[in-house]
Design an enzyme around this catalytic site. Structure first.
Site, short mmCIF file in Angstrom:
data_model
loop_
_atom_site.label_atom_id
_atom_site.label_comp_id
_atom_site.label_asym_id
_atom_site.label_seq_id
_atom_site.Cartn_x
_atom_site.Cartn_y
_atom_site.Cartn_z
N ARG A 237 0.85 -1.18 0.00
CA ARG A 237 0.00 0.00 0.00
C ARG A 237 0.89 1.24 0.00
NH1 ARG A 237 -3.98 -2.30 -1.69
NH2 ARG A 237 -6.01 -2.45 -0.66
N GLU A 266 -3.28 7.87 -5.84
CA GLU A 266 -3.41 7.11 -7.09
C GLU A 266 -4.59 7.62 -7.90
OE1 GLU A 266 -3.56 2.95 -6.10
OE2 GLU A 266 -1.54 2.94 -5.27
N HIS A 285 -0.34 0.24 -9.97
CA HIS A 285 -1.06 -0.63 -9.03
C HIS A 285 -1.55 -1.87 -9.77
CE1 HIS A 285 -3.54 -0.56 -5.06
NE2 HIS A 285 -3.23 -1.80 -5.40
N ALA A 287 0.42 -5.04 -9.77
CA ALA A 287 1.14 -6.25 -9.41
C ALA A 287 0.22 -7.45 -9.23
CB ALA A 287 1.96 -6.03 -8.13
#
Length: 323
Positions: A237, A266, A285, A287
């Site tokens: 995070r 984000e 973001h 992954a």
């Protein structure tokens, strides 16, 4: 008929696939326009209009939950992290919160190893150089020469350590809870303090949850403990890392580089200095990207919603692939 606020950004593009199932269970959908996540103000536009929600990282603060109560009965979170939901207030109001544990362990662990390999072997930088007409042999390292420190030895942290062990890396870990000794012995990971881990690791992988103990865990003080040739990897995070402090450390050369899949804000702001840094690898973001993992989470999230609303169903009716 019950109404569902359907705001999970990974599911909205495939809404046509799911509509027959919502229709089957007499559920009406509100589908807002979502840019990554809904903020408090956006959710409040629908307060009192929905019985349940399938959401992403929408900001269900105490204020929002109270405004949506008593009609809101269940929050079915797409994915694992529920740090954007005030869980204590949800319990007080009788709102059930569901998620999919261990949802993205494999793709996230693979992503961490991809970053480690990229920085150790310098492949992205040599690729850019040779395409620019340069013939420069950059100094790389074998992973067997490197130490990996993992902060947060949960599902993903364990998977990262298992992968790194296969490459012969020295392994150290840190967690606020005691880790199973069988895992420790099997992987030869040394559990140690955060300060010691940061001072020894060539690569530091953040794999902990975001909570009151981990917010800005990586900050000006902790970054000082890291080696000057170390690389910080964050696939957890964004708020675990004080981004301003990280930028300063990168600019000053206090650490060698960073790989970031998550950010404090984000999408990442267009004026972020990170966008101009050659020693940083960035991703949106992503992954967790994996068709198999996503499919499992899609259907489990629907199942969780029905459980929360106490609607009977058969698993095979939902084409649930995570059996």
């Amino acid at each position: 008929m019950r109404t569902i606020l359907f705001s999970a950004p990974y599911m909205i593009p495939f809404l046509d696939r799911f509509l027959p199932f919502f229709n089957q269970y007499d559920l009406e959908l509100i589908v807002p326009t979502v840019d990554e996540r809904l903020n408090e103000e956006q959710i409040l536009e629908y307060a009192g209009e929905f019985d349940g929600t399938i959401c992403g990282d929408d900001h269900y603060s105490a204020h929002v939950l109270r405004a949506c109560s008593p009609r809101l009965r269940v929050i079915s979170k797409w994915g694992t992290g529920i740090d954007s939901i005030d869980s204590q207030t949800a319990v007080e109001l009788g709102i059930r919160v569901f998620r999919t544990l261990n949802a993205f362990t494999l793709p996230v662990a693979d992503s961490v190893m991809g970053y480690i390999l990229a920085f150790a072997r310098r492949q992205p930088w040599m690729d850019r150089g040779i395409k620019a007409g340069q013939w420069e042999k950059l100094l790389g390292r074998s992973l067997s020469e490197c130490t990996l420190g993992v902060i947060g030895v949960g599902y993903i942290g364990k998977a990262v350590l298992k992968r790194a062990r296969a490459f012969g890396m020295e392994l150290i870990g840190n967690d606020i809870i005691e880790i199973n000794q069988e895992f420790v012995k099997k992987t030869s990971v040394e559990m140690t303090s955060l300060t010691d881990l940061l001072s020894r690791a060539d690569f530091v992988s953040i794999n902990c949850d975001l909570n009151s103990t981990s917010h800005h865990l990586i900050n000006n003080e902790s970054l000082v403990d890291m080696k000057s040739n170390a690389v910080l990897i964050n696939t957890a995070r964004g708020q675990v890392v004080d981004e301003a402090a990280l930028i300063a450390a990168l600019q000053s050369g206090a650490i060698a580089g960073a790989a970031l899949d998550v950010f404090e804000v984000e999408p990442i702001p267009g004026d972020s200095p990170l966008l101009e840094m050659e020693n940083v690898m960035l991703a949106p973001h992503n992954a967790n990207s994996s068709p198999t993992a996503w499919e499992h989470v899609h259907w489990n999230t629907i199942r969780n919603l029905l459980d929360g609303l106490e609607i009977p169903y058969k698993i095979d009716e939902l084409n649930y692939v995570g059996k």
